[in-house]
Design a protein around this motif. Structure first.
Motif, PDB file in Angstrom:
ATOM      1  N   UNK A 418       0.831  -1.201   0.000  1.00 23.65           N
ATOM      2  CA  UNK A 418       0.000   0.000   0.000  1.00 23.65           C
ATOM      3  C   UNK A 418       0.867   1.254   0.000  1.00 23.65           C
ATOM      4  N   UNK A 419       1.975   1.207   0.747  1.00 18.40           N
ATOM      5  CA  UNK A 419       2.877   2.350   0.814  1.00 18.40           C
ATOM      6  C   UNK A 419       3.506   2.625  -0.554  1.00 18.40           C
ATOM      7  N   UNK A 420       3.918   1.581  -1.234  1.00 16.84           N
ATOM      8  CA  UNK A 420       4.479   1.753  -2.579  1.00 16.84           C
ATOM      9  C   UNK A 420       3.421   2.270  -3.550  1.00 16.84           C
ATOM     10  N   UNK A 421       2.211   1.802  -3.392  1.00 18.07           N
ATOM     11  CA  UNK A 421       1.133   2.277  -4.265  1.00 18.07           C
ATOM     12  C   UNK A 421       0.859   3.762  -4.026  1.00 18.07           C
ATOM     13  N   UNK A 422       0.822   4.182  -2.751  1.00 18.46           N
ATOM     14  CA  UNK A 422       0.627   5.607  -2.442  1.00 18.46           C
ATOM     15  C   UNK A 422       1.734   6.456  -3.063  1.00 18.46           C
ATOM     16  N   UNK A 423       2.981   6.015  -2.929  1.00 19.84           N
ATOM     17  CA  UNK A 423       4.094   6.786  -3.479  1.00 19.84           C
ATOM     18  C   UNK A 423       4.048   6.834  -5.002  1.00 19.84           C
ATOM     19  N   UNK A 424       3.587   5.754  -5.629  1.00 27.52           N
ATOM     20  CA  UNK A 424       3.495   5.760  -7.089  1.00 27.52           C
ATOM     21  C   UNK A 424       2.416   6.717  -7.579  1.00 27.52           C
ATOM     22  N   UNK A 425       1.379   6.931  -6.773  1.00 33.92           N
ATOM     23  CA  UNK A 425       0.305   7.836  -7.175  1.00 33.92           C
ATOM     24  C   UNK A 425       0.640   9.297  -6.891  1.00 33.92           C
ATOM     25  N   UNK A 426       1.307   9.557  -5.798  1.00 37.16           N
ATOM     26  CA  UNK A 426       1.653  10.934  -5.442  1.00 37.16           C
ATOM     27  C   UNK A 426       2.958  11.391  -6.095  1.00 37.16           C
ATOM     28  N   UNK A 427       3.703  10.481  -6.687  1.00 36.42           N
ATOM     29  CA  UNK A 427       4.875  10.787  -7.517  1.00 36.42           C
ATOM     30  C   UNK A 427       5.874  11.689  -6.805  1.00 36.42           C
ATOM     31  N   UNK A 428       6.160  12.874  -7.381  1.00 38.09           N
ATOM     32  CA  UNK A 428       7.247  13.714  -6.864  1.00 38.09           C
ATOM     33  C   UNK A 428       6.982  14.215  -5.448  1.00 38.09           C
ATOM     34  N   UNK A 429       5.742  14.137  -4.990  1.00 41.06           N
ATOM     35  CA  UNK A 429       5.426  14.598  -3.634  1.00 41.06           C
ATOM     36  C   UNK A 429       6.008  13.679  -2.573  1.00 41.06           C
TER      37      UNK A 429
END
Length: 492
Positions: A418-429
């Motif tokens: 889930x953490x990797x998925x969140x980071x992939x969606x928020x990208x540069x943030x």
């Protein structure tokens, strides 16, 4: 969770402002469903309707130009919020209908049901450059054109407004110092920035409207007719007048007197525009030089747009883990209390160290380049280990973690995915934690003493009805009714 076997019904509070709007035909009752979320939005709509009605009354009673401009700004903001809440209700209703539609198993993808975390989005340091003519700015020639402007910022159901700024040719930029934070943004957000403008050179005082009308009626109204008109309008604004059995006369519904704001420019910002620095974005300009509210915009807006996803600021997972020592005994494990937050897995000696803000014993990087896999089951404990691999100086370093049981291992693996998925969606943030300055509280507007003669303060014509004026046929003459009608047609 409370459920109904019957079809969902709308529940609107009896006597609320929202119910009155539904009765007037402004909203459809079918939009509202009986859920807790709908109830919250209905309360927001009811609040904004009352605020809007109050702004209408305040606008009609303002005696100063600045007061009238602020009241008109509040009216515009309330109306926009009402429409936004209604749109959100409609989207929720459509989503509820779609949930009831049966889906085929083939429709589900590998990430079906996984949603990215929400986050904060902040916009600050808004600057809109102006492009005055040389003769206007440098030589200070020509008519001094002055406008009142403010920005409306909308992200989903959250709408904020900036302070009002008076703009003339002495300014090179329109500057808004507000820091506006949206707390429930998703990575697919669209932040709409709208610039509204109103010519501030006209006289919008409350006294001006009744004075103009009084001057027009002075040659036609005598004392007797004036008393009749006073009696007909005595109930006040938005109140129907009894006609004593006779057919009522409905005069043309006038607009709320006072200044009117117009959309001058707008733009829409999204995740791709976020960068932890001051950037320039294109503006779409409405209107032209013939408009009274026109300002010579350069065609761009400068601002700082930052975001803080929850995965960067909140604990996404925590619990006890065992970490194998790097380069040590293969059977040597260190028990730690681990916290997954941001781009690191923080490992503490004890859980109390987290609450005491003590530095972690060590950290393991968790970023977009990190690889995580579940290793083969341990032959002794029959529990899968978790291997976290990172590149450090061209070398791969792997940390091996384990838990006490399979359920904990599954929970940690799910948290990592889930953490990797969140980071992939928020990208540069999610590269680094961006800084968001908390907005400073607004200063209350100064109270301006009322001005004008006692006659105009007591005049019954000070507040025209926002729902229409009902007058008896025999109350005033046809000549006066025609004069009233032509006045509203000419003024609005």
């Amino acid at each position: 969770m409370f459920c109904r076997n019957q079809t969902a019904r709308a529940t609107v509070a009896r006597g609320s402002a929202l119910e009155m709007e539904i009765r007037r035909g402004k909203f459809r009752k079918s939009v509202f469903l009986d859920t807790s979320q709908d109830s919250d939005i209905q309360k927001k709509i009811d609040h904004e309707i009352r605020m809007r009605d109050g702004a209408c009354k305040l606008l009609a009673a303002c005696s100063q130009r600045d007061q009238a401009l602020e009241a008109a700004k509040s009216l515009q903001t309330c109306s926009t919020r009402i429409m936004a809440y209604m749109s959100e209700l409609q989207r929720m209703k459509e989503a509820q209908v779609m949930q009831k539609v049966p889906r085929r198993s083939s429709d589900a993808g590998p990430m079906d049901g996984r949603l990215p975390c929400k986050g904060k989005v902040a916009i600050s340091d808004l600057r809109i450059p102006l492009m005055w003519k040389d003769t206007e700015y440098f030589k200070n020639k020509g008519e001094l054109h002055r406008c009142a402007v403010f920005c409306l910022l909308q992200l989903g159901g959250e709408i904020f407004d900036t302070d009002m700024v008076i703009v003339d040719r002495t300014l090179t930029d329109i500057c808004f110092d507000n820091t506006i934070v949206f707390s429930e943004a998703s990575p697919g957000f669209e932040l709409r920035v709208e610039l509204y403008s109103c010519c501030s050179e006209d006289d919008y005082s409350a006294g001006s409207t009744p004075r103009k009308l009084a001057s027009k009626l002075s040659s036609s109204l005598g004392r007797s007719a004036g008393k009749k008109l006073r009696a007909a309008m005595e109930p006040g604004p938005c109140s129907p007048v009894s006609n004593g059995g006779a057919a009522p006369l409905l005069l043309p519904v006038p607009s709320v007197p006072g200044p009117k704001y117009h959309l001058l420019a707008h733009t829409t910002l999204s995740l791709s525009h976020i960068q932890d620095s001051f950037r320039t974005h294109d503006l779409t300009i409405s209107g032209n030089e013939e408009c009274s509210y026109w300002l010579p915009l350069y065609g761009s807006v400068c601002c700082r747009l930052a975001a803080q996803p929850h995965c960067m600021t909140q604990q996404m997972m925590s619990g006890c883990l065992k970490v194998k020592q790097l380069g040590g005994d293969p059977q040597s494990w260190t028990k730690v209390y681990a916290v997954l937050k941001g781009t690191s897995l923080f490992c503490y000696h004890r859980q109390e160290d987290v609450e005491a803000n003590i530095e972690p014993a060590f950290t393991i990087a968790i970023n977009k380049e990190t690889r995580i896999r579940a290793s083969e089951k341990d032959p002794h404990s029959k529990v899968q280990n978790i291997c976290i691999s990172n590149q450090y100086g061209g070398e791969e370093v792997t940390h091996t973690l384990t838990t006490d049981n399979r359920e904990d291992t599954h929970r940690w693996m799910e948290a990592f995915w889930q953490h990797f998925y969140d980071m992939s969606q928020w990208k540069q943030c999610c590269d680094d934690l961006m800084k968001i300055e908390l907005p400073s509280p607004r200063k209350p507007a100064p109270v301006t003493p009322k001005q004008g003669s006692l006659y105009h303060e007591m005049a019954p014509l000070a507040t025209p009805s926002c729902e229409g004026l009902l007058l008896q046929d025999n109350a005033v003459s046809a000549e006066i009714r025609a004069l009233l009608s032509s006045y509203y047609n000419d003024s609005y």
